[in-house]
Write a protein that holds these residues in place. Structure first.
Motif, short mmCIF file in Angstrom:
data_model
loop_
_atom_site.label_atom_id
_atom_site.label_comp_id
_atom_site.label_asym_id
_atom_site.label_seq_id
_atom_site.Cartn_x
_atom_site.Cartn_y
_atom_site.Cartn_z
N LEU A 5 10.91 4.84 11.17
CA LEU A 5 9.49 4.91 10.82
C LEU A 5 9.31 5.68 9.52
CD1 LEU A 5 6.57 4.33 11.62
CD2 LEU A 5 6.58 6.48 12.87
N LYS A 6 10.07 6.75 9.35
CA LYS A 6 9.98 7.56 8.14
C LYS A 6 10.39 6.74 6.92
CE LYS A 6 11.48 11.96 6.24
NZ LYS A 6 12.28 13.15 6.44
N CYS A 12 6.79 1.84 1.99
CA CYS A 12 5.40 1.41 1.80
C CYS A 12 4.72 2.23 0.71
CB CYS A 12 4.61 1.52 3.10
SG CYS A 12 5.07 0.30 4.33
N LEU A 13 4.97 3.54 0.67
CA LEU A 13 4.38 4.38 -0.38
C LEU A 13 4.93 4.02 -1.75
CD1 LEU A 13 4.31 7.86 1.36
CD2 LEU A 13 2.37 6.44 0.76
N ILE A 14 6.23 3.73 -1.82
CA ILE A 14 6.82 3.32 -3.10
C ILE A 14 6.20 2.00 -3.55
CG2 ILE A 14 8.94 2.53 -4.21
CD1 ILE A 14 10.42 4.58 -2.44
N GLY A 15 6.06 1.07 -2.63
CA GLY A 15 5.44 -0.22 -2.97
C GLY A 15 4.00 -0.07 -3.40
N LEU A 16 3.26 0.79 -2.75
CA LEU A 16 1.86 1.02 -3.12
C LEU A 16 1.78 1.65 -4.50
CD1 LEU A 16 -1.12 0.99 -2.26
CD2 LEU A 16 -0.76 3.27 -1.32
N GLY A 17 2.64 2.61 -4.77
CA GLY A 17 2.65 3.25 -6.08
C GLY A 17 2.99 2.27 -7.18
N LEU A 18 4.00 1.43 -6.95
CA LEU A 18 4.37 0.43 -7.95
C LEU A 18 3.25 -0.60 -8.13
CD1 LEU A 18 8.13 -0.20 -7.16
CD2 LEU A 18 7.14 0.95 -9.15
N ILE A 41 6.07 9.00 -6.45
CA ILE A 41 6.90 10.18 -6.24
C ILE A 41 6.86 10.62 -4.79
CG2 ILE A 41 7.10 12.64 -6.81
CD1 ILE A 41 6.24 11.87 -9.67
N MET A 42 5.68 10.56 -4.17
CA MET A 42 5.55 10.95 -2.77
C MET A 42 6.37 10.01 -1.89
SD MET A 42 2.06 11.78 -0.64
CE MET A 42 1.42 10.14 -0.73
N GLY A 43 6.37 8.72 -2.19
CA GLY A 43 7.15 7.76 -1.41
C GLY A 43 8.65 8.01 -1.53
N ILE A 44 9.09 8.31 -2.75
CA ILE A 44 10.52 8.59 -2.96
C ILE A 44 10.91 9.88 -2.23
CG2 ILE A 44 12.23 9.23 -4.70
CD1 ILE A 44 10.79 7.24 -6.58
N LEU A 47 11.09 9.20 1.44
CA LEU A 47 12.24 8.37 1.80
C LEU A 47 13.54 9.18 1.84
CD1 LEU A 47 12.94 5.42 2.43
CD2 LEU A 47 13.37 5.09 0.01
N PHE A 48 13.72 10.07 0.88
CA PHE A 48 14.96 10.82 0.78
C PHE A 48 14.87 12.24 1.35
CE2 PHE A 48 15.42 7.69 -2.69
CZ PHE A 48 16.52 7.03 -2.18
N GLY A 49 13.66 12.63 1.79
CA GLY A 49 13.51 14.00 2.27
C GLY A 49 13.75 14.17 3.73
#
Length: 49
Positions: A5-6, A12-18, A41-44, A47-49
């Protein structure tokens, strides 16, 4: 389950930002560009945090 889910929310956040940034290639306004960068940046980070 929670990890999947994370990752999904991060993608989804990366896609929205792009998407916001690609829409901005038409008329460029500063605040909308900053929102797109912030979402990306929040999506990345999510995703990695």
């Amino acid at each position: 389950m929670l990890c999947a889910l994370k990752k999904t929310i991060g993608v989804c956040l990366i896609g929205l930002g792009l998407g916001v940034l690609l829409v901005l290639l038409l008329p460029v306004t500063g605040w909308l560009f900053l929102i797109g960068i912030a979402i990306l940046i929040m999506g990345i980070a999510w995703l990695f945090g």
